[in-house]
Design an enzyme around this catalytic site. Structure first.
Site, PDB file in Angstrom:
ATOM      1  CD  GLU A  65      -2.445  -1.332   2.729  1.00 43.01           C
ATOM      2  OE1 GLU A  65      -3.522  -1.930   2.812  1.00 43.01           O
ATOM      3  OE2 GLU A  65      -1.831  -0.901   3.730  1.00 43.01           O
ATOM      4  CG  ASP A 170      -0.757 -15.380  19.027  1.00 44.38           C
ATOM      5  OD1 ASP A 170      -0.497 -14.231  18.614  1.00 44.38           O
ATOM      6  OD2 ASP A 170      -0.726 -16.396  18.280  1.00 44.38           O
ATOM      7  CB  THR A 210      -5.420 -11.967  14.774  1.00 47.21           C
ATOM      8  OG1 THR A 210      -6.585 -11.574  14.036  1.00 47.21           O
ATOM      9  CG2 THR A 210      -5.789 -12.153  16.235  1.00 47.21           C
ATOM     10  N   GLY A 234      -6.646  -5.695  13.470  1.00 44.64           N
ATOM     11  CA  GLY A 234      -6.143  -6.660  12.486  1.00 44.64           C
ATOM     12  C   GLY A 234      -6.974  -6.773  11.209  1.00 44.64           C
ATOM     13  N   GLY A 235      -8.241  -6.399  11.243  1.00 41.44           N
ATOM     14  CA  GLY A 235      -9.059  -6.446  10.024  1.00 41.44           C
ATOM     15  C   GLY A 235      -8.841  -5.152   9.270  1.00 41.44           C
ATOM     16  CG  ASP A 236      -5.096  -4.374   8.211  1.00 42.67           C
ATOM     17  OD1 ASP A 236      -5.303  -5.500   7.693  1.00 42.67           O
ATOM     18  OD2 ASP A 236      -3.992  -4.015   8.621  1.00 42.67           O
ATOM     19  CE  LYS A 240      -4.746  -9.099   7.657  1.00 43.77           C
ATOM     20  NZ  LYS A 240      -4.406  -7.730   8.045  1.00 43.77           N
ATOM     21  CB  VAL A 302      -8.260   0.145   8.191  1.00 48.54           C
ATOM     22  CG1 VAL A 302      -9.489  -0.739   8.322  1.00 48.54           C
ATOM     23  CG2 VAL A 302      -8.668   1.555   7.804  1.00 48.54           C
TER      24      VAL A 302
HETATM   25  P1  NAD Z   1       2.090 -10.519  13.386  1.00 49.36           P
HETATM   26  O1  NAD Z   1       1.995 -11.488  12.251  1.00 49.36           O
HETATM   27  O2  NAD Z   1       3.415 -10.184  13.954  1.00 49.36           O
HETATM   28  O3  NAD Z   1       1.159 -11.048  14.594  1.00 49.36           O
HETATM   29  C1  NAD Z   1      -0.111 -11.551  14.385  1.00 49.36           C
HETATM   30  C2  NAD Z   1      -0.400 -12.579  15.478  1.00 49.36           C
HETATM   31  O4  NAD Z   1      -1.762 -12.992  15.357  1.00 49.36           O
HETATM   32  C3  NAD Z   1       0.461 -13.850  15.366  1.00 49.36           C
HETATM   33  O5  NAD Z   1       1.171 -14.040  16.580  1.00 49.36           O
HETATM   34  C4  NAD Z   1      -0.564 -14.966  15.113  1.00 49.36           C
HETATM   35  O6  NAD Z   1      -0.206 -16.198  15.731  1.00 49.36           O
HETATM   36  C5  NAD Z   1      -1.802 -14.356  15.734  1.00 49.36           C
HETATM   37  N1  NAD Z   1      -3.063 -14.935  15.288  1.00 49.36           N
HETATM   38  C6  NAD Z   1      -3.450 -15.275  14.019  1.00 49.36           C
HETATM   39  N2  NAD Z   1      -4.691 -15.784  14.037  1.00 49.36           N
HETATM   40  C7  NAD Z   1      -5.115 -15.739  15.330  1.00 49.36           C
HETATM   41  C8  NAD Z   1      -6.315 -16.108  15.992  1.00 49.36           C
HETATM   42  N3  NAD Z   1      -7.336 -16.650  15.320  1.00 49.36           N
HETATM   43  N4  NAD Z   1      -6.414 -15.939  17.333  1.00 49.36           N
HETATM   44  C9  NAD Z   1      -5.373 -15.399  18.032  1.00 49.36           C
HETATM   45  N5  NAD Z   1      -4.207 -15.038  17.469  1.00 49.36           N
HETATM   46  C10 NAD Z   1      -4.083 -15.205  16.131  1.00 49.36           C
HETATM   47  O7  NAD Z   1       1.336  -9.203  12.881  1.00 49.36           O
HETATM   48  P2  NAD Z   1       1.374  -7.728  13.517  1.00 49.36           P
HETATM   49  O8  NAD Z   1       2.443  -6.920  12.883  1.00 49.36           O
HETATM   50  O9  NAD Z   1       1.305  -7.836  15.008  1.00 49.36           O
HETATM   51  O10 NAD Z   1      -0.003  -7.176  12.956  1.00 49.36           O
HETATM   52  C11 NAD Z   1      -1.230  -7.709  13.453  1.00 49.36           C
HETATM   53  C12 NAD Z   1      -2.362  -7.245  12.553  1.00 49.36           C
HETATM   54  O11 NAD Z   1      -2.540  -5.844  12.677  1.00 49.36           O
HETATM   55  C13 NAD Z   1      -2.134  -7.511  11.072  1.00 49.36           C
HETATM   56  O12 NAD Z   1      -3.326  -8.012  10.520  1.00 49.36           O
HETATM   57  C14 NAD Z   1      -1.805  -6.155  10.486  1.00 49.36           C
HETATM   58  O13 NAD Z   1      -2.179  -6.040   9.136  1.00 49.36           O
HETATM   59  C15 NAD Z   1      -2.624  -5.255  11.385  1.00 49.36           C
HETATM   60  N6  NAD Z   1      -2.127  -3.881  11.509  1.00 49.36           N
HETATM   61  C16 NAD Z   1      -3.063  -2.888  11.515  1.00 49.36           C
HETATM   62  C17 NAD Z   1      -2.667  -1.576  11.676  1.00 49.36           C
HETATM   63  C18 NAD Z   1      -3.691  -0.489  11.731  1.00 49.36           C
HETATM   64  O14 NAD Z   1      -3.349   0.688  11.673  1.00 49.36           O
HETATM   65  N7  NAD Z   1      -4.940  -0.811  11.922  1.00 49.36           N
HETATM   66  C19 NAD Z   1      -1.302  -1.259  11.809  1.00 49.36           C
HETATM   67  C20 NAD Z   1      -0.377  -2.298  11.830  1.00 49.36           C
HETATM   68  C21 NAD Z   1      -0.800  -3.613  11.689  1.00 49.36           C
END
Ligand code: NAD
Length: 349
Positions: A65, A170, A210, A234-236, A240, A302
């Site tokens: 992005e 997690d 997540t 995580g839903g972004d 997803k 997001v």
């Molecule tokens: P990451 O991959 O380091 O961590 C994600 C964690 O989620 C992992 O430890 C995984 O085991 C766990 N997980 C997956 N499915 C799961 C479930 N059903 N139940 C519990 N845990 C589960 O990723 P991250 O860098 O920590 O990012 C997390 C999320 O946040 C991503 O989806 C990312 O796109 C999103 N994000 C959003 C923003 C925002 O501004 N909204 C900013 C950064 C990241």
């Protein structure tokens, strides 16, 4: 005196190593508080900004992005990916860099790593929303998803909102162990939970963070009691999400930039008539935040370009009078601005 063209051609570059030095120099929790205030100050100026849903290039594995915005004086953009399967092969889910530029000349002002800065600004944005939407006196937060963002989220909620207990969950117990280890000794009560149901027990704030490129159901309706604030991060991305649709039916939902969140957020599950409030309206006093103690509030985050803009401006001001950057000659600087070719020829001599 305005800076000369050759002064503007050399710009600071903040590497990952220097960003880490800067964070330690300022203090992590102090920086999270300052960033929260910086993002909120720009949310107050929201109508001034140029706003567009981000440019997203989707693939089967994830998304790349570009997130641009301008307040008329400065322009900023972030390059960021989102690849949930990366973790399995040792790559990060989210990695980023960004650039701040002057609008008057179009010249860049600063180039910086933004993987750490994204974690910081996302945590600051979560805290900004929670301090206005979470129930009065909230002290317990469930942290579901204990990956790269988790500790930053926990510490921002502690520093800005006053959270004292974090209930970690997690699907990967190693991720929970890592988060508990990293957060130990930081003034938080840490509870490792075996199920998401256990994690939400007694929590006034539930953060879902997540990563899975799917319509996931991290929270079901029966897990969310009256009065809870949900910080859904995580839903972004299209396809997803983290929350069951029924939760959205009961919640009052706050978003960053509605046109982008309709495509990418939890609300992609709802039809166009589903009511949402852009959070800047709450910050500027135009809209109500939490209206009563029993209400379920949802910050459907997001990530929006203005938060990156705020973070870039903050870092730019913070590196002034420090050595936490390198100068890079990212722009060509011919003596005669029309003699770009001559500059190239002279370099061969
Ligand atoms: P990451 O991959 O380091 O961590 C994600 C964690 O989620 C992992 O430890 C995984 O085991 C766990 N997980 C997956 N499915 C799961 C479930 N059903 N139940 C519990 N845990 C589960 O990723 P991250 O860098 O920590 O990012 C997390 C999320 O946040 C991503 O989806 C990312 O796109 C999103 N994000 C959003 C923003 C925002 O501004 N909204 C900013 C950064 C990241």
């Amino acid at each position: 005196m305005p800076p000369s063209p050759s002064q503007l051609a050399l710009i600071p570059f903040v590497s990952v190593a220097n960003m880490m030095r800067l964070v330690h120099h300022v203090g992590l929790e102090t920086m999270l508080c300052e960033l929260t205030d910086a993002v909120e100050a720009d949310y107050r100026r929201w109508p001034l900004f140029e706003k567009t849903a981000r440019l997203a290039s989707h693939s089967q594995e994830g998304v790349i992005e570009l997130m641009p915005t301008s307040d008329g004086e400065s322009f900023a953009f972030k390059y960021v990916n989102g690849h949930p399967a990366n973790i399995a092969s040792g790559f990060q889910t989210v990695a980023a860099f960004g650039l701040l530029a002057r609008v008057d000349t179009g010249y860049p002002l600063m180039l910086t790593e933004m993987t750490l800065l994204t974690a910081l600004r996302t945590a600051a944005t979560s805290a900004m929303a929670a301090r206005r939407l979470a129930p009065e006196g909230a002290r317990v937060m469930a942290m579901i998803g204990n990956g790269a963002q988790a500790e930053f989220q926990a510490l921002a909620m502690k520093a800005v909102v006053g959270i004292e207990e974090i209930r970690l969950y997690d699907i990967d117990a190693n991720a929970t162990a890592k988060a508990a280890r990293n957060l130990a000794g930081r003034g938080l009560r840490l509870i490792r939970c075996a199920t998401p149901e256990d994690a939400v027990l007694g929590a006034e704030i539930i953060t879902t963070c997540t990563a899975d490129k799917a319509y996931a159901t991290i929270l079901t309706d029966n897990m969310v009691g009256a009065g809870v604030h949900i910080n859904a991060i995580g839903g972004d991305c299209p396809g997803k999400t983290e929350l069951h649709k029924d939760i959205l039916q009961r919640a009052q939902t706050f978003v960053e930039f509605e046109p982008q969140t309709r495509i990418e957020g939890e609300i992609q599950q709802m039809d166009a008539a589903y009511p949402v409030t852009e959070f800047w309206r709450v910050v500027s006093g135009e809209a109500e935040g939490r209206s009563d103690a029993a209400q379920i509030t949802l910050f459907d985050s997001v990530g929006f370009a203005i938060e990156d803009f705020s973070a870039l401006k903050y870092i730019h001001s913070r590196i002034e009078a420090t050595d936490f950057f390198q100068q890079i000659d990212i722009l060509a600087d011919p003596d005669d601005p029309r003699d770009l070719f001559g500059m190239l020829q002279r370099a061969a001599a």
